[in-house]
Design a protein around this motif. Sequence first.
Motif, PDB file in Angstrom:
ATOM      1  N   GLU A 460       0.810  -1.218   0.000  1.00 30.08           N
ATOM      2  CA  GLU A 460       0.000   0.000   0.000  1.00 30.08           C
ATOM      3  C   GLU A 460       0.844   1.268   0.000  1.00 30.08           C
ATOM      4  OE1 GLU A 460       0.178  -1.630   4.271  1.00 30.08           O
ATOM      5  OE2 GLU A 460       0.046  -2.390   2.209  1.00 30.08           O
ATOM      6  N   TYR A 461       2.149   1.137   0.243  1.00 26.93           N
ATOM      7  CA  TYR A 461       3.007   2.320   0.302  1.00 26.93           C
ATOM      8  C   TYR A 461       3.929   2.469  -0.915  1.00 26.93           C
ATOM      9  CZ  TYR A 461       1.526   2.544   5.174  1.00 26.93           C
ATOM     10  OH  TYR A 461       0.777   2.639   6.317  1.00 26.93           O
ATOM     11  N   VAL A 462       3.810   1.562  -1.883  1.00 23.32           N
ATOM     12  CA  VAL A 462       4.700   1.618  -3.046  1.00 23.32           C
ATOM     13  C   VAL A 462       4.540   2.931  -3.801  1.00 23.32           C
ATOM     14  CG1 VAL A 462       5.203   0.612  -5.293  1.00 23.32           C
ATOM     15  CG2 VAL A 462       4.858  -0.877  -3.319  1.00 23.32           C
ATOM     16  N   ASN A 463       3.296   3.314  -4.089  1.00 16.80           N
ATOM     17  CA  ASN A 463       3.070   4.526  -4.892  1.00 16.80           C
ATOM     18  C   ASN A 463       3.511   5.791  -4.166  1.00 16.80           C
ATOM     19  OD1 ASN A 463       2.067   3.138  -7.087  1.00 16.80           O
ATOM     20  ND2 ASN A 463      -0.078   3.378  -6.495  1.00 16.80           N
ATOM     21  N   VAL A 464       3.234   5.865  -2.882  1.00 15.35           N
ATOM     22  CA  VAL A 464       3.593   7.083  -2.156  1.00 15.35           C
ATOM     23  C   VAL A 464       5.110   7.186  -1.971  1.00 15.35           C
ATOM     24  CG1 VAL A 464       3.376   6.164   0.211  1.00 15.35           C
ATOM     25  CG2 VAL A 464       2.894   8.580  -0.241  1.00 15.35           C
ATOM     26  N   ILE A 465       5.783   6.030  -1.856  1.00 11.14           N
ATOM     27  CA  ILE A 465       7.245   6.048  -1.776  1.00 11.14           C
ATOM     28  C   ILE A 465       7.841   6.525  -3.101  1.00 11.14           C
ATOM     29  CG2 ILE A 465       9.252   4.515  -1.776  1.00 11.14           C
ATOM     30  CD1 ILE A 465       8.586   5.164   0.994  1.00 11.14           C
ATOM     31  N   ASN A 466       7.297   6.047  -4.222  1.00 16.01           N
ATOM     32  CA  ASN A 466       7.773   6.522  -5.520  1.00 16.01           C
ATOM     33  C   ASN A 466       7.494   8.008  -5.702  1.00 16.01           C
ATOM     34  OD1 ASN A 466       8.959   4.181  -6.520  1.00 16.01           O
ATOM     35  ND2 ASN A 466       7.060   3.417  -7.404  1.00 16.01           N
ATOM     36  N   GLN A 606      -1.630   6.225   8.990  1.00 15.86           N
ATOM     37  CA  GLN A 606      -3.068   5.966   8.894  1.00 15.86           C
ATOM     38  C   GLN A 606      -3.782   7.190   8.326  1.00 15.86           C
ATOM     39  OE1 GLN A 606      -4.182   2.828   9.644  1.00 15.86           O
ATOM     40  NE2 GLN A 606      -1.985   2.431   9.952  1.00 15.86           N
ATOM     41  N   GLU A 607      -5.075   7.048   8.095  1.00 17.04           N
ATOM     42  CA  GLU A 607      -5.879   8.150   7.560  1.00 17.04           C
ATOM     43  C   GLU A 607      -5.672   9.412   8.396  1.00 17.04           C
ATOM     44  OE1 GLU A 607     -10.572   9.124   7.520  1.00 17.04           O
ATOM     45  OE2 GLU A 607     -10.010   7.249   6.519  1.00 17.04           O
ATOM     46  N   SER A 608      -5.559  10.546   7.697  1.00 10.31           N
ATOM     47  CA  SER A 608      -5.210  11.780   8.392  1.00 10.31           C
ATOM     48  C   SER A 608      -5.884  12.973   7.730  1.00 10.31           C
ATOM     49  CB  SER A 608      -3.681  11.971   8.364  1.00 10.31           C
ATOM     50  OG  SER A 608      -3.310  13.214   8.894  1.00 10.31           O
ATOM     51  N   THR A 609      -6.196  13.983   8.540  1.00 10.57           N
ATOM     52  CA  THR A 609      -6.721  15.257   8.040  1.00 10.57           C
ATOM     53  C   THR A 609      -5.860  16.371   8.604  1.00 10.57           C
ATOM     54  OG1 THR A 609      -8.981  14.378   7.958  1.00 10.57           O
ATOM     55  CG2 THR A 609      -8.717  16.775   7.905  1.00 10.57           C
ATOM     56  N   ILE A 610      -5.487  17.313   7.734  1.00 13.38           N
ATOM     57  CA  ILE A 610      -4.568  18.366   8.154  1.00 13.38           C
ATOM     58  C   ILE A 610      -5.026  19.718   7.615  1.00 13.38           C
ATOM     59  CG2 ILE A 610      -3.058  17.942   6.175  1.00 13.38           C
ATOM     60  CD1 ILE A 610      -0.683  18.650   7.975  1.00 13.38           C
ATOM     61  N   ASP A 611      -4.880  20.754   8.445  1.00  6.00           N
ATOM     62  CA  ASP A 611      -5.205  22.128   8.055  1.00  6.00           C
ATOM     63  C   ASP A 611      -3.903  22.823   7.655  1.00  6.00           C
ATOM     64  OD1 ASP A 611      -5.970  24.733   7.727  1.00  6.00           O
ATOM     65  OD2 ASP A 611      -6.864  24.973   9.721  1.00  6.00           O
ATOM     66  N   ILE A 643      -7.241  19.048   4.256  1.00  8.25           N
ATOM     67  CA  ILE A 643      -6.630  18.082   3.345  1.00  8.25           C
ATOM     68  C   ILE A 643      -6.681  16.706   4.007  1.00  8.25           C
ATOM     69  CG2 ILE A 643      -4.545  17.402   2.129  1.00  8.25           C
ATOM     70  CD1 ILE A 643      -5.717  19.917   1.013  1.00  8.25           C
ATOM     71  N   LYS A 644      -7.420  15.829   3.368  1.00  8.58           N
ATOM     72  CA  LYS A 644      -7.595  14.485   3.922  1.00  8.58           C
ATOM     73  C   LYS A 644      -6.823  13.480   3.061  1.00  8.58           C
ATOM     74  CE  LYS A 644     -11.139  11.084   5.150  1.00  8.58           C
ATOM     75  NZ  LYS A 644     -12.593  10.778   5.175  1.00  8.58           N
ATOM     76  N   THR A 645      -6.050  12.614   3.719  1.00  7.44           N
ATOM     77  CA  THR A 645      -5.332  11.551   3.010  1.00  7.44           C
ATOM     78  C   THR A 645      -5.581  10.223   3.693  1.00  7.44           C
ATOM     79  OG1 THR A 645      -3.334  12.030   4.304  1.00  7.44           O
ATOM     80  CG2 THR A 645      -3.489  13.016   2.107  1.00  7.44           C
ATOM     81  N   GLU A 646      -5.698   9.181   2.893  1.00  7.84           N
ATOM     82  CA  GLU A 646      -5.849   7.827   3.415  1.00  7.84           C
ATOM     83  C   GLU A 646      -4.475   7.184   3.570  1.00  7.84           C
ATOM     84  OE1 GLU A 646      -8.357   5.925   0.596  1.00  7.84           O
ATOM     85  OE2 GLU A 646     -10.140   7.126   1.105  1.00  7.84           O
ATOM     86  N   MET A 647      -4.441   6.013   4.169  1.00  9.32           N
ATOM     87  CA  MET A 647      -3.188   5.289   4.373  1.00  9.32           C
ATOM     88  C   MET A 647      -2.496   5.045   3.025  1.00  9.32           C
ATOM     89  SD  MET A 647      -2.556   1.603   6.235  1.00  9.32           S
ATOM     90  CE  MET A 647      -3.514   0.701   5.029  1.00  9.32           C
ATOM     91  N   GLY A 648      -1.252   5.496   2.924  1.00 10.09           N
ATOM     92  CA  GLY A 648      -0.496   5.273   1.699  1.00 10.09           C
ATOM     93  C   GLY A 648      -0.856   6.202   0.550  1.00 10.09           C
TER      94      GLY A 648
END
Length: 690
Positions: A460-466, A606-611, A643-648
């Motif tokens: 699940e982290y391959v794309n975000v690592i690239n 994990q899933e995160s929301t950031i201002d 800004i909301k992001t899911e795991m990976g």
Amino acid sequence: MVEEEAKSLPMELSEKGGVENNGFVQNEAFDDKEIDTSNQEETPKTCIVDVDPAPMEEPELKPYAGMPKEVLLKFSSQARYRVTREILFWLIIAAAVVLVCATITIIALSPKCLDWWQASPIYQIYPRSFKDSNMDGNGDLKGIQEKLDHITYLNVKTVWITSFYKSPLKDLGYGAEDFYDIDPMFGSMRDFENLLAAIHDRGLKVIMDLIPNHTSDKHQWFQLSRNRTGKYTDYYIWQDCAEAAGLITPPNNWVSVFGNSSWQFDDVRKQCYFHQFGKEQPDLNFHNLAVQQEIHNIIKFWLEKGIDGFSFSAVKFLLEATHLRDEPQVDKSQNPESITAYSQLYHDYTTTQVGMHDIVRSFRQTMNQFSSEPGRYRFMGSDADEKEDIEATMMYYGTSFIQEADFPFNFNLINMKNLSGNSIFEAINLWMKNMPAGKWPNWAVGSPNAARISSRIGKEYVNVINMLLLTLPGTPVTYYGEEIGMENIVSENVSEEHINSVPFVVTFPEKSPMQWDGQVNAGFTEGNSSWLPVNSDYQSVNVEIQMSRSNSTLNLYRELTLLRNNELPIQRGWMCYIWNDSNVFVYVRELDGLDTAFMMVLNFGQESTIDLRAIVPNLPSEAIVRLSTNFSNAGKAVNTKLIKTEMGEGLVLEYKTTKPVHIMEAFQGNCFVAEKACYSSAFNLLYVNC
């Protein structure tokens, strides 16, 4: 009567300056002949014209096309023409001076262009596992040539091929039997020359490995040395060892990287030789200047062949202390007789000795002899492998006065013990804050000596690592297969026909054959089997199927390389850390003078929301998703307060700003730039004094 009238005329034509026309006279004797005119009417013998002797007015002469030189000169000396001509002359001179000055100014103010090793990602190939062309189950040089289109598809322009020297293949070829030849498993020297030509024809560059520290024990130098033949007697490190009842007592407690004593008794020479790695890989004696010259000759040989650079490996092992003292124990209470592991000693006398960097710099000087042609700079990388000592690693960059490696390869992202937004930040910041000013960073997330991304940290982290790899400043290094998310092979999945390769699978799980398509053996070989089994997921994880899917790992990788190549802020701009916590790592890429900026929001937890606006007050309220690991989000506008992001998940946000982060006081300690440049929108060029 007529004759009398004629006599009375004041002057004949000939006497008044007229011209007598004798054009019809046949010959000069004509006047002497008597002409019978009795039967003809009388006609006057001479036409007499009365001409007014007053002078005629000459018409005014004007310039005309095609005038002869004599006429032209009459006008050129006139003031109106002379002044105009001189004005035009000095205008041309002034324009030429301005043009030369402008050119010099542009050159002086322009930043150094990124060299080829900075401008493109590096694609690392383990040749035995890339493509088999002759159906023997082993990848080879012809196979690499067959698949060069894949490299260009990735928008990559630099290929790094790991060791392919002639070798007994102990430790997979890292102990060379002949530095001047190709191992038959990979092909011939002609195959290499053809591959090199094909690489250059595509506008690509090629780097190859060189491990100068040791050779194979099959090398001719070692065979001559063990027999004490001439100059080769001291090409290796020989010491007397005590022998009693068949047991060998080594000169000291030095331990090999692979464990156990680093001294091996030789029955021919009746002495022990030193080996930092396997006993089949004796260390060269770099205190011997003749050995150093041999390595320089090897470097010259391959550069003359046309390669574009070297990666020097294991260079910290080049020199050992000549006093041969025991190395200090990590655990002083441990029984010295029980020490067998490399980690049980501090290697104060066998690594990074005084003079080692001088040797590496001499390699650089030899390579510089081949770097004088425009566009033919020869790259030099080094495998520092100083995991615990970042300052020692940075020494491989050289100094501001003495050049060494263009960069030591950076494995911080591979060596992380756990994955989180914080650990990613720490790995990146460790390199950036210690890197000497003006040097160029690099990043690797895979290598032939480390587990693949999918197996190390999860699919699940391959794309975000690239995404991280290709948007950081510096040169990214991609190990083959990471662009499609390949995994390690495991021995449990080995089929019956590969049962004999289980030991290899256990030892080299990250070296499985490249997965090209869904056919038998994943398109790696048309033979019955491969040297290592293909991963069992090859039918769903392969190049062919991912090329046809717009939302694949392969096509995201390709979009990221395009973004890197086309956007100046990502190519050579500032990087500023914005935020990091256990889940996300956020940073921006900016360029002075350019109002377009990019913000990367990467989730490693994990899933995160950031201002983001709370962190960067001047941030616009909206940003556009330029790229996302979730392909359906690309092109959408997002609220920067939420800004909301899911795991990976990873986002590349694009926005316009007149207040870049790198000039904000709050972020002064969080910003870095390697090759500083500023953009002028008025002239559409880069300059340095900004």
